[in-house]
Design an enzyme around this catalytic site. Structure first.
Site, PDB file in Angstrom:
ATOM      1  N   GLU A 189       5.031  42.444  61.725  1.00 35.83           N
ATOM      2  CA  GLU A 189       5.252  43.768  61.136  1.00 35.83           C
ATOM      3  C   GLU A 189       6.621  44.321  61.561  1.00 35.83           C
ATOM      4  OE1 GLU A 189       2.609  42.723  62.730  1.00 35.83           O
ATOM      5  OE2 GLU A 189       0.757  43.413  61.767  1.00 35.83           O
TER       6      GLU A 189
ATOM      7  N   GLY B  51       1.863  45.697  76.713  1.00 32.84           N
ATOM      8  CA  GLY B  51       2.370  46.532  75.614  1.00 32.84           C
ATOM      9  C   GLY B  51       1.800  47.937  75.651  1.00 32.84           C
TER      10      GLY B  51
HETATM   11  O1  F6P Z   1      -1.205  42.493  68.275  1.00 31.98           O
HETATM   12  C1  F6P Z   1      -1.429  43.306  69.371  1.00 31.98           C
HETATM   13  C2  F6P Z   1      -0.169  43.484  70.160  1.00 31.98           C
HETATM   14  O2  F6P Z   1       0.169  42.308  70.787  1.00 31.98           O
HETATM   15  C3  F6P Z   1      -0.283  44.625  71.149  1.00 31.98           C
HETATM   16  O3  F6P Z   1      -0.904  44.272  72.315  1.00 31.98           O
HETATM   17  C4  F6P Z   1       1.125  45.038  71.292  1.00 31.98           C
HETATM   18  O4  F6P Z   1       1.240  46.317  71.847  1.00 31.98           O
HETATM   19  C5  F6P Z   1       1.572  44.968  69.862  1.00 31.98           C
HETATM   20  O5  F6P Z   1       0.897  43.861  69.316  1.00 31.98           O
HETATM   21  C6  F6P Z   1       3.046  44.828  69.657  1.00 31.98           C
HETATM   22  O6  F6P Z   1       3.555  43.686  70.267  1.00 31.98           O
HETATM   23  P1  F6P Z   1       5.100  43.499  70.478  1.00 31.98           P
HETATM   24  O7  F6P Z   1       5.577  44.623  71.345  1.00 31.98           O
HETATM   25  O8  F6P Z   1       5.255  42.169  71.143  1.00 31.98           O
HETATM   26  O9  F6P Z   1       5.762  43.542  69.132  1.00 31.98           O
END
Ligand code: F6P
Length: 558
Positions: A225, A280
């Protein structure tokens, strides 16, 4: 202290809590007191409210309106001791690898440790590193705020877009809204998380890219995303400013993954780092808070860190029976595991905290939504509650009906502040009157006799009775400030830790998000592929949905 000297001793954490005498005593006690009402508890004990409260780090917790007796609390505290909450708390702060499934330390508490603290992880002085990053963030934030960081065309930055998702979005988004009265109001702050193109398009539509800074926040820098949104933002910026070189003045990254940041095309000189020992959802006080720091300034950001730290110290040093995160964690265990109440509502009486429930949904549910214990065995009891909520007064005119008279009992946290961030007529007294009134109504309701005495005709009496006995905590701060916000967030972080420890689960991994990501990647390819090119392993429902989508999808290029 060298963190890697300490490791979690698995034998300490493998006794399933439900096999301990302390747990069994708690459940036996529940059978005895479960029908006792809050009216009875208050009537028989005029001192209850003055006894059942605690405060720490500037926050006051009234837990007297919970369906607990002194004996309940004694038994809950015995459960916490049986689960070795205090020992594991020390281990977390020391940097032991309590994130067992990822073999990592859990050290978000180091993000707010004072500069003169000492903590080494794998031979590295992490407190020094933490402060180096905060200082770099502060220097950058000041440049942006003072208009000294110029965009590609020489204009100062007026807009900041944070692109991230989950822990790389919810914390700074929540806190930027919560602290908007402390923010640089001449600047605009936007948070883009959803891969739905509307999110990034709407965030950029009315902005001048020449005055816009994009912060791409991703711990891993692999999140679909975030990278998709970041690419779209880059295309928007480059197409309008007409030069790839503009990226260097308008894009910065926050990540633990320098390689991927460079691969994306952001100079690592414009990257703010953090570490794998920051989860995160525990990262808003790391560089992930860069957008927030630009909004409120480095001094207020540091005040927020001091608030986190104050709650850390409270959690570390206050006896368990007066320890806010311990008490809140135990109350959650009591309702989820003894009563079987499945959800928990967080109801801030503060417009600025309107995003706090969403923030807590990730913090609590991604942390404690687990069914496997640290040793890999399945739990036989409920773990993390379903957390939900919105700003309190709005909820009153929407779903509070169910909370008051429905068949589900929902334990609640009602959060408010004695003083408003801005005085507007008598609004604040009305707001807080509603908080106090709701907590009172939830607990004590309105009896049949009271309804009849009020002259309600018989056929309508039952519909107007409020059974009460709906439990709630009231959490009061003096005022919503960067500091009190930090304390509030840390309160919930440590509450989650207490509960995870008692359940014997890993509150710091998130394997449950992986399967959907893998399938989505495969299906994304199939949506764009030729008619029959479907993976044979799809079930008939998924295959039919994909076919239907492909058949009806109208693509702009025909
Ligand atoms: O998909 C869940 C997750 O891994 C969360 O734990 C995390 O906060 C979020 O996605 C975003 O991850 P990143 O900071 O690696 O983009």
């Amino acid at each position: 202290m060298r963190a890697n000297e300490t490791t979690t001793t698995r034998s300490d954490t493998t006794t399933p809590i439900d096999t301990t005498p302390e747990w069994k005593a708690l459940l036996a006690h529940h059978r005895k007191v479960k029908d006792t009402t809050l009216r009875e508890l208050f009537d028989s004990d005029p001192e209850r409210a003055s006894r059942m409260n605690a405060d720490g780090a500037g926050l006051f917790l009234d837990y007297s309106k919970h369906r607990v007796t002194d004996e309940t609390l004694r038994l809950l505290l015995a459960v916490a001791r049986a689960a070795k909450v205090e020992e594991r708390r020390e281990a977390m702060f020391r940097g032991a690898h309590i994130n067992v499934t990822e073999d990592r330390a859990v050290l978000h508490t180091a993000l707010r440790a004072p500069q003169d603290d000492e903590l080494e992880v794998d031979g590295v002085d992490i407190i020094r590193e933490v402060h180096e990053v905060i200082d770099r963030m502060a220097a950058f934030a000041l440049k942006v705020r003072l208009g000294e960081w110029k965009g590609f065309t020489g204009k100062p930055i007026k807009n900041v877009i944070n692109i991230g998702i989950g822990g790389s979005d919810l914390g700074p988004a929540m806190a930027t809204e919560a602290l908007k009265h402390y923010a640089e109001r001449s600047m605009r702050f936007r948070f883009v998380s959803n891969v739905d193109g509307t999110d990034i398009r709407d965030a950029t539509l009315d902005l001048d890219p020449a005055e816009t800074l994009v912060i791409v926040s991703s711990k891993t820098f692999t999140t679909l995303e975030t990278l998709t949104n970041a690419r779209t933002a880059r295309d928007w910026l480059v197409s309008q400013l007409g030069d790839d070189a503009a990226v260097a003045r308008h894009f910065v990254a926050v990540s633990t993954n320098a390689e991927k940041v460079a691969e994306f095309g952001i100079d690592t000189a414009n990257m703010f780092g953090f570490w794998d020992w920051v989860g995160g959802r525990y990262s808003m006080d790391s560089a992930i808070g860069l957008s927030l720091m630009i909004a409120i300034g480095p001094d207020d950001f540091r005040d927020m860190l001091a608030g986190f730290r104050a709650m850390d110290e409270h959690f570390l040093s206050t006896p368990m029976d007066r320890n806010l995160p311990v008490l809140m964690g135990l109350l959650g265990i009591w309702y989820g595991d003894a009563f079987g109440f499945e959800t928990h509502a967080v109801l801030p009486y503060s417009q600025e905290l309107s995003r706090f429930p969403a923030y807590l949904q990730q913090l609590e549910m991604e942390s404690n939504g687990k069914s496997v214990r640290l040793d890999g065995t399945r739990v036989d009891y409920h773990t993390g509650a379903i957390v939900w909520g919105t700003a309190g007064t709005n909820g009153q005119h929407a779903y509070y009906q169910l909370l008051h008279q429905g068949t589900h009992i929902v334990p609640m946290d009602l959060i408010g502040f004695v003083n408003p961030t801005t005085e507007v007529g008598d609004h604040h007294d009305l707001l807080m009157a509603n908080l106090f009134a709701q907590a009172e109504a939830f607990a004590f309701g309105k009896t049949r006799d009271e309804v009849v005495a009020a002259g309600v005709p018989e056929p309508q009496v039952n519909a107007r009775v409020f059974e009460g006995n709906r439990p709630s905590s009231v959490i009061l701060g003096d005022k919503l400030t960067p500091r009190s916000l930090g304390s509030l967030v840390a309160l919930y972080e440590h509450k989650v830790f207490v509960q995870g420890t008692i359940w014997g689960i890993d509150s710091f991994d998130q394997w449950g998000v992986e399967l959907g990501k893998v399938l989505a990647t495969r299906i994304a390819g199939e949506l764009a592929a030729a008619e029959e090119d479907l993976a044979p392993q799809h079930d008939s429902s998924t295959a039919a949905l994909i076919r239907r989508y492909r058949a009806r999808r109208v693509r702009p290029d025909g």
